[in-house]
Design a protein around this motif. Structure first.
Motif, PDB file in Angstrom:
ATOM      1  N   ARG A 187      -7.012  -6.882   0.887  1.00  0.00           N
ATOM      2  CA  ARG A 187      -7.546  -5.964  -0.116  1.00  0.00           C
ATOM      3  C   ARG A 187      -8.346  -6.725  -1.136  1.00  0.00           C
ATOM      4  O   ARG A 187      -7.992  -7.842  -1.524  1.00  0.00           O
ATOM      5  CB  ARG A 187      -6.409  -5.243  -0.829  1.00  0.00           C
ATOM      6  CG  ARG A 187      -6.137  -3.887  -0.240  1.00  0.00           C
ATOM      7  CD  ARG A 187      -5.351  -3.052  -1.197  1.00  0.00           C
ATOM      8  NE  ARG A 187      -3.929  -3.288  -0.940  1.00  0.00           N
ATOM      9  CZ  ARG A 187      -3.008  -3.142  -1.836  1.00  0.00           C
ATOM     10  NH1 ARG A 187      -3.300  -2.787  -3.052  1.00  0.00           N
ATOM     11  NH2 ARG A 187      -1.748  -3.377  -1.549  1.00  0.00           N
ATOM     12  N   ALA A 188      -9.395  -6.128  -1.565  1.00  0.00           N
ATOM     13  CA  ALA A 188     -10.195  -6.759  -2.614  1.00  0.00           C
ATOM     14  C   ALA A 188      -9.425  -6.708  -3.921  1.00  0.00           C
ATOM     15  O   ALA A 188      -8.794  -5.704  -4.251  1.00  0.00           O
ATOM     16  CB  ALA A 188     -11.515  -6.042  -2.760  1.00  0.00           C
ATOM     17  N   GLU A 189      -9.451  -7.797  -4.615  1.00  0.00           N
ATOM     18  CA  GLU A 189      -8.763  -7.847  -5.900  1.00  0.00           C
ATOM     19  C   GLU A 189      -9.779  -8.099  -7.010  1.00  0.00           C
ATOM     20  O   GLU A 189     -10.774  -8.794  -6.810  1.00  0.00           O
ATOM     21  CB  GLU A 189      -7.725  -8.976  -5.889  1.00  0.00           C
ATOM     22  CG  GLU A 189      -6.606  -8.721  -4.915  1.00  0.00           C
ATOM     23  CD  GLU A 189      -5.572  -9.825  -4.938  1.00  0.00           C
ATOM     24  OE1 GLU A 189      -5.633 -10.678  -5.842  1.00  0.00           O
ATOM     25  OE2 GLU A 189      -4.728  -9.848  -4.030  1.00  0.00           O
ATOM     26  N   ARG A 190      -9.514  -7.534  -8.142  1.00  0.00           N
ATOM     27  CA  ARG A 190     -10.413  -7.708  -9.286  1.00  0.00           C
ATOM     28  C   ARG A 190     -10.187  -9.067  -9.908  1.00  0.00           C
ATOM     29  O   ARG A 190      -9.066  -9.478 -10.176  1.00  0.00           O
ATOM     30  CB  ARG A 190     -10.136  -6.610 -10.315  1.00  0.00           C
ATOM     31  CG  ARG A 190     -11.027  -6.770 -11.543  1.00  0.00           C
ATOM     32  CD  ARG A 190     -10.807  -5.640 -12.458  1.00  0.00           C
ATOM     33  NE  ARG A 190     -11.682  -4.578 -11.969  1.00  0.00           N
ATOM     34  CZ  ARG A 190     -11.863  -3.436 -12.573  1.00  0.00           C
ATOM     35  NH1 ARG A 190     -11.196  -3.187 -13.687  1.00  0.00           N
ATOM     36  NH2 ARG A 190     -12.672  -2.546 -12.120  1.00  0.00           N
ATOM     37  N   VAL A 191     -11.280  -9.748 -10.111  1.00  0.00           N
ATOM     38  CA  VAL A 191     -11.218 -11.066 -10.742  1.00  0.00           C
ATOM     39  C   VAL A 191     -11.817 -10.925 -12.148  1.00  0.00           C
ATOM     40  O   VAL A 191     -12.903 -10.400 -12.310  1.00  0.00           O
ATOM     41  CB  VAL A 191     -12.013 -12.105  -9.921  1.00  0.00           C
ATOM     42  CG1 VAL A 191     -11.990 -13.435 -10.602  1.00  0.00           C
ATOM     43  CG2 VAL A 191     -11.459 -12.174  -8.524  1.00  0.00           C
ATOM     44  N   SER A 192     -11.105 -11.383 -13.154  1.00  0.00           N
ATOM     45  CA  SER A 192     -11.616 -11.240 -14.516  1.00  0.00           C
ATOM     46  C   SER A 192     -12.376 -12.479 -14.938  1.00  0.00           C
ATOM     47  O   SER A 192     -12.114 -13.559 -14.603  1.00  0.00           O
ATOM     48  CB  SER A 192     -10.550 -11.020 -15.535  1.00  0.00           C
ATOM     49  OG  SER A 192      -9.410 -10.433 -15.060  1.00  0.00           O
TER      50      SER A 192
END
Length: 192
Positions: A187-192
């Motif tokens: 799954r794509a994860e949000r990177v901050s």
């Protein structure tokens, strides 16, 4: 494919039996049938005397009915054997070299083969299933590969290590295999 056809046929036959049986039961208990239904009421018979004797004078009628029923029985028996036939190999006959043989549980070899394949570099998960005859088994291996793994290299490692080890440990001359590979989907994860 056979599993899908089997489920569809069982569903259709079950639906027809429930609808027809339920409606006949409802009419038998006194429910009023629709005008198009084959029974008019509670004391109606399935075939009247005129319907039963309509084709009695024709010589082809009863052989055709018996042939159709025989075909239906043969199809039902074929279906039953296809459903009840074991898909997995329960045991493998191992030649011990002394004229005797030993039996190896199929599940044991499946577990060892799957565990050995799962330890290969880049393999996230592995499943193995043995089919065929107990004197000539065949394997079906499913590999779940990490995204960075080259499938050709994974297949080479599987055949050169895991399948060769399973074949040699069971004393088999050959172990034909079907290998299916699938990549892990992250799954794509949000990177901050």
């Amino acid at each position: 494919m056979l599993r899908t056809v089997n489920r569809v046929l069982i569903g259709i036959v079950g639906l027809v039996l429930v609808v027809v049986g339920g409606s006949v039961l409802a009419v038998g208990l006194g429910a009023r049938p629709p005008s198009w239904w084959i029974h008019d009421g509670r004391h109606d018979v399935l075939l009247s005397d005129a319907e039963r004797t309509k084709w009695q004078g024709h010589g082809w009628w009863w052989p055709a009915v018996l042939a159709a029923l025989a075909v239906l029985v043969l199809l039902a028996l074929w279906w039953l054997t296809a459903v009840l036939r074991r898909r997995r190999l329960a045991e493998i006959l191992v030649d011990t070299g002394d004229g005797e043989g030993a039996l190896l549980r199929g599940r044991a070899l499946e577990n060892v083969l799957a565990g050995d394949a799962a330890e290969l570099d880049g393999v996230a998960d592995a499943q193995a299933r043995l089919t065929g005859r107990r004197t000539a088994p065949e394997s079906r291996v499913r590999l779940l590969l990490e995204p960075h793994v080259d499938p050709v290299i994974a297949l080479h490692h599987l055949t050169a290590r895991s399948l060769l080890h399973a074949r040699n440990s069971a004393g088999l001359a050959a172990l034909p295999s079907e290998v299916r590979m699938k990549a892990v989907k992250h799954r794509a994860e949000r990177v901050s």
